[in-house]
Design an enzyme around this catalytic site. Sequence first.
Site, PDB file in Angstrom:
ATOM      1  N   CYS A  67      60.514  63.875  20.009  1.00  0.00           N
ATOM      2  CA  CYS A  67      61.119  63.831  21.231  1.00  0.00           C
ATOM      3  C   CYS A  67      61.144  65.289  21.878  1.00  0.00           C
ATOM      4  O   CYS A  67      61.970  65.885  21.087  1.00  0.00           O
ATOM      5  CB  CYS A  67      61.709  62.871  21.578  1.00  0.00           C
ATOM      6  SG  CYS A  67      62.135  62.709  23.390  1.00  0.00           S
ATOM      7  N   CYS A  71      68.686  65.073  23.952  1.00  0.00           N
ATOM      8  CA  CYS A  71      69.868  64.033  24.130  1.00  0.00           C
ATOM      9  C   CYS A  71      70.630  64.131  22.745  1.00  0.00           C
ATOM     10  O   CYS A  71      70.063  63.934  21.854  1.00  0.00           O
ATOM     11  CB  CYS A  71      69.519  62.396  24.278  1.00  0.00           C
ATOM     12  SG  CYS A  71      68.010  62.339  25.677  1.00  0.00           S
ATOM     13  N   CYS A  74      70.642  61.648  19.670  1.00  0.00           N
ATOM     14  CA  CYS A  74      69.446  61.081  19.388  1.00  0.00           C
ATOM     15  C   CYS A  74      68.921  61.539  18.226  1.00  0.00           C
ATOM     16  O   CYS A  74      68.715  62.484  18.017  1.00  0.00           O
ATOM     17  CB  CYS A  74      68.561  61.138  20.487  1.00  0.00           C
ATOM     18  SG  CYS A  74      66.819  59.724  20.182  1.00  0.00           S
ATOM     19  N   CYS A 111      61.243  44.139  23.128  1.00  0.00           N
ATOM     20  CA  CYS A 111      61.390  45.346  23.823  1.00  0.00           C
ATOM     21  C   CYS A 111      60.712  46.377  22.989  1.00  0.00           C
ATOM     22  O   CYS A 111      61.128  46.588  21.736  1.00  0.00           O
ATOM     23  CB  CYS A 111      63.113  45.700  23.742  1.00  0.00           C
ATOM     24  SG  CYS A 111      63.911  44.358  24.901  1.00  0.00           S
ATOM     25  N   CYS A 142      59.696  43.974  27.415  1.00  0.00           N
ATOM     26  CA  CYS A 142      60.738  45.050  28.133  1.00  0.00           C
ATOM     27  C   CYS A 142      59.922  46.411  27.509  1.00  0.00           C
ATOM     28  O   CYS A 142      59.463  46.449  26.192  1.00  0.00           O
ATOM     29  CB  CYS A 142      62.072  44.973  27.765  1.00  0.00           C
ATOM     30  SG  CYS A 142      63.174  46.272  28.027  1.00  0.00           S
ATOM     31  N   CYS A 202      66.971  47.289  33.388  1.00  0.00           N
ATOM     32  CA  CYS A 202      67.874  47.193  32.229  1.00  0.00           C
ATOM     33  C   CYS A 202      68.331  48.642  32.504  1.00  0.00           C
ATOM     34  O   CYS A 202      67.744  49.758  32.036  1.00  0.00           O
ATOM     35  CB  CYS A 202      67.308  46.955  31.115  1.00  0.00           C
ATOM     36  SG  CYS A 202      68.093  47.104  29.535  1.00  0.00           S
ATOM     37  N   ARG A 274      75.001  43.829  27.690  1.00  0.00           N
ATOM     38  CA  ARG A 274      74.341  43.418  26.114  1.00  0.00           C
ATOM     39  C   ARG A 274      75.104  44.444  25.252  1.00  0.00           C
ATOM     40  O   ARG A 274      75.459  45.849  25.687  1.00  0.00           O
ATOM     41  CB  ARG A 274      72.879  44.313  26.141  1.00  0.00           C
ATOM     42  CG  ARG A 274      72.329  44.181  24.843  1.00  0.00           C
ATOM     43  CD  ARG A 274      70.671  44.299  24.867  1.00  0.00           C
ATOM     44  NE  ARG A 274      70.170  43.280  25.771  1.00  0.00           N
ATOM     45  CZ  ARG A 274      69.275  43.524  26.660  1.00  0.00           C
ATOM     46  NH1 ARG A 274      68.605  44.977  26.727  1.00  0.00           N
ATOM     47  NH2 ARG A 274      68.732  42.653  27.251  1.00  0.00           N
TER      48      ARG A 274
HETATM   49  N1  SAM Z   1      62.849  58.018  25.186  1.00  0.00           N
HETATM   50  C1  SAM Z   1      63.354  57.023  26.205  1.00  0.00           C
HETATM   51  C2  SAM Z   1      64.408  57.503  26.791  1.00  0.00           C
HETATM   52  O1  SAM Z   1      65.491  58.138  26.188  1.00  0.00           O
HETATM   53  O2  SAM Z   1      64.627  57.099  28.157  1.00  0.00           O
HETATM   54  C3  SAM Z   1      63.826  55.612  25.459  1.00  0.00           C
HETATM   55  C4  SAM Z   1      64.473  55.477  24.156  1.00  0.00           C
HETATM   56  S1  SAM Z   1      66.201  55.958  24.120  1.00  0.00           S
HETATM   57  C5  SAM Z   1      66.401  55.957  22.311  1.00  0.00           C
HETATM   58  C6  SAM Z   1      67.069  54.485  24.469  1.00  0.00           C
HETATM   59  C7  SAM Z   1      68.581  54.683  24.762  1.00  0.00           C
HETATM   60  O3  SAM Z   1      69.031  54.521  23.315  1.00  0.00           O
HETATM   61  C8  SAM Z   1      69.142  55.820  25.005  1.00  0.00           C
HETATM   62  O4  SAM Z   1      69.261  56.060  26.500  1.00  0.00           O
HETATM   63  C9  SAM Z   1      70.533  55.786  24.411  1.00  0.00           C
HETATM   64  O5  SAM Z   1      71.420  55.000  25.451  1.00  0.00           O
HETATM   65  C10 SAM Z   1      70.323  54.663  23.278  1.00  0.00           C
HETATM   66  N2  SAM Z   1      70.655  55.576  22.046  1.00  0.00           N
HETATM   67  C11 SAM Z   1      69.747  56.370  21.427  1.00  0.00           C
HETATM   68  N3  SAM Z   1      70.445  56.912  20.470  1.00  0.00           N
HETATM   69  C12 SAM Z   1      71.675  56.257  20.273  1.00  0.00           C
HETATM   70  C13 SAM Z   1      72.520  56.301  19.263  1.00  0.00           C
HETATM   71  N4  SAM Z   1      72.496  57.195  18.403  1.00  0.00           N
HETATM   72  N5  SAM Z   1      73.754  55.755  19.469  1.00  0.00           N
HETATM   73  C14 SAM Z   1      73.995  54.985  20.470  1.00  0.00           C
HETATM   74  N6  SAM Z   1      72.936  54.546  21.471  1.00  0.00           N
HETATM   75  C15 SAM Z   1      71.773  55.450  21.438  1.00  0.00           C
HETATM   76 FE1  SF4 Z   2      63.763  61.580  23.401  1.00  0.00          FE
HETATM   77 FE2  SF4 Z   2      65.974  60.027  22.325  1.00  0.00          FE
HETATM   78 FE3  SF4 Z   2      66.415  61.247  24.414  1.00  0.00          FE
HETATM   79 FE4  SF4 Z   2      64.879  59.217  24.408  1.00  0.00          FE
HETATM   80  S1  SF4 Z   2      67.171  59.362  24.019  1.00  0.00           S
HETATM   81  S2  SF4 Z   2      64.421  60.863  25.651  1.00  0.00           S
HETATM   82  S3  SF4 Z   2      64.128  59.404  22.458  1.00  0.00           S
HETATM   83  S4  SF4 Z   2      65.841  62.313  22.537  1.00  0.00           S
END
Ligand code: SAM
Ligand code: SF4
Length: 332
Positions: A67, A71, A74, A111, A142, A202, A274
């Site tokens: 990606c 973030c 992530c 989902c 979802c 959501c 959730r």
């Molecule tokens: N890429 C898309 C986005 O970010 O909009 C969708 C997938 S993203 C992984 C979905 C959500 O998972 C993130 O917004 C975050 O809130 C949660 N998430 C991701 N990594 C995480 C982690 N290591 N611990 C807790 N929550 C996490």
């Molecule tokens: Fe990409 Fe992870 Fe951020 Fe979703 S949460 S936009 S998968 S870096």
Amino acid sequence: MNADLHLNAAAEPLTGARPRWSRADAQAIYDLPFNDLIFQAQTVHRENFDPNRVQLSRLLSIKTGGCPEDCGYCSQSSRHESGLKASKLMEVQRVLAEAKKARDAGATRYCMGAAWRSPKERDMDAVVAMIEGVKDLGMETCMTLGMLDLGQAQRLKEAGLDYYNHNIDTSERYYNEIITTRTFADRLDTLANVRDSGIKVCCGGIVGMGEEKADRVDMLVTLAYLPEHPDSVPINMLIPIEGTPLGDADPIEPIEFVRTIALARIMMPKSHVRLSAGRTAMSDEMQALCFFAGANSIFVGDTLLTAENPGEDKDTALFRRLGIQPMERGAE
Ligand code: SAM
Ligand code: SF4
Ligand code: DTB
């Protein structure tokens, strides 16, 4: 309660009978003596839901890793060295085969998540086919695919998408410490597009990212001041992933986490709160407290998107001990 609130773009004056909370009100509730807080949350919960039913959703990562976003939590960002192997978008038939297995094992909501900044035009046909196929299997759908413009949201709605997950992740103040490649306002825009297309929202966030208590409160206040409360509010406890900027973040104190759940329940009485990521690091007793504080939805299965989840056997045993039953579809 004081009805004044001027927080950000999401805090426009609203019509309707939803309770209104000022930031100070919300903070005062969060800070109540624990027993008073939990009693209030459980009272609100019982007025709106069967307290012994929890909704189950199953997750599938349809496009993993690589990606472009940054973030800080992530595993899937190409900017971090998490060691995760990136893969291409899964084929539609494979997704449907996985969805069928989940349905046969009792899942009623499916989902699908993709590690994208936003879906590309070339991917839309496959995504639409996945929604249509999962709907044909008799499940609710979802998706979480990153940012959406209105046209994309409308296309997903026409395909039959029921819910879209897009989190604000934290408070507006703390947001830039965690993500720099998209803004808090971008997130609110996507939420508006999803809502305007008629897809249910959501939206939640993560706690345990080094934020302050005030950030947790502000995040929930922003959610509670969206033009409509999200149908589901995922509260994730950070899963620290090695190689990411938050890989060695200190864990959140469990009682603070439960307080966050309780405030979400009180401020968004009819939403499904959730208990999302992080359950493998929680004791059964902590999860039981979260359900008591008003959480009534979880993800089931051994994996979330890339990280671990307790798995069916553990959850079945926990539900048996607590006398909790799965929420049936339509009984929500
Ligand atoms: N890429 C898309 C986005 O970010 O909009 C969708 C997938 S993203 C992984 C979905 C959500 O998972 C993130 O917004 C975050 O809130 C949660 N998430 C991701 N990594 C995480 C982690 N290591 N611990 C807790 N929550 C996490
Ligand atoms: Fe990409 Fe992870 Fe951020 Fe979703 S949460 S936009 S998968 S870096
Ligand atoms: C949400 O708020 N939590 C889920 C879902 N929405 C897509 C994802 C949690 C991801 C946890 C980390 C991982 O599996 O990589």
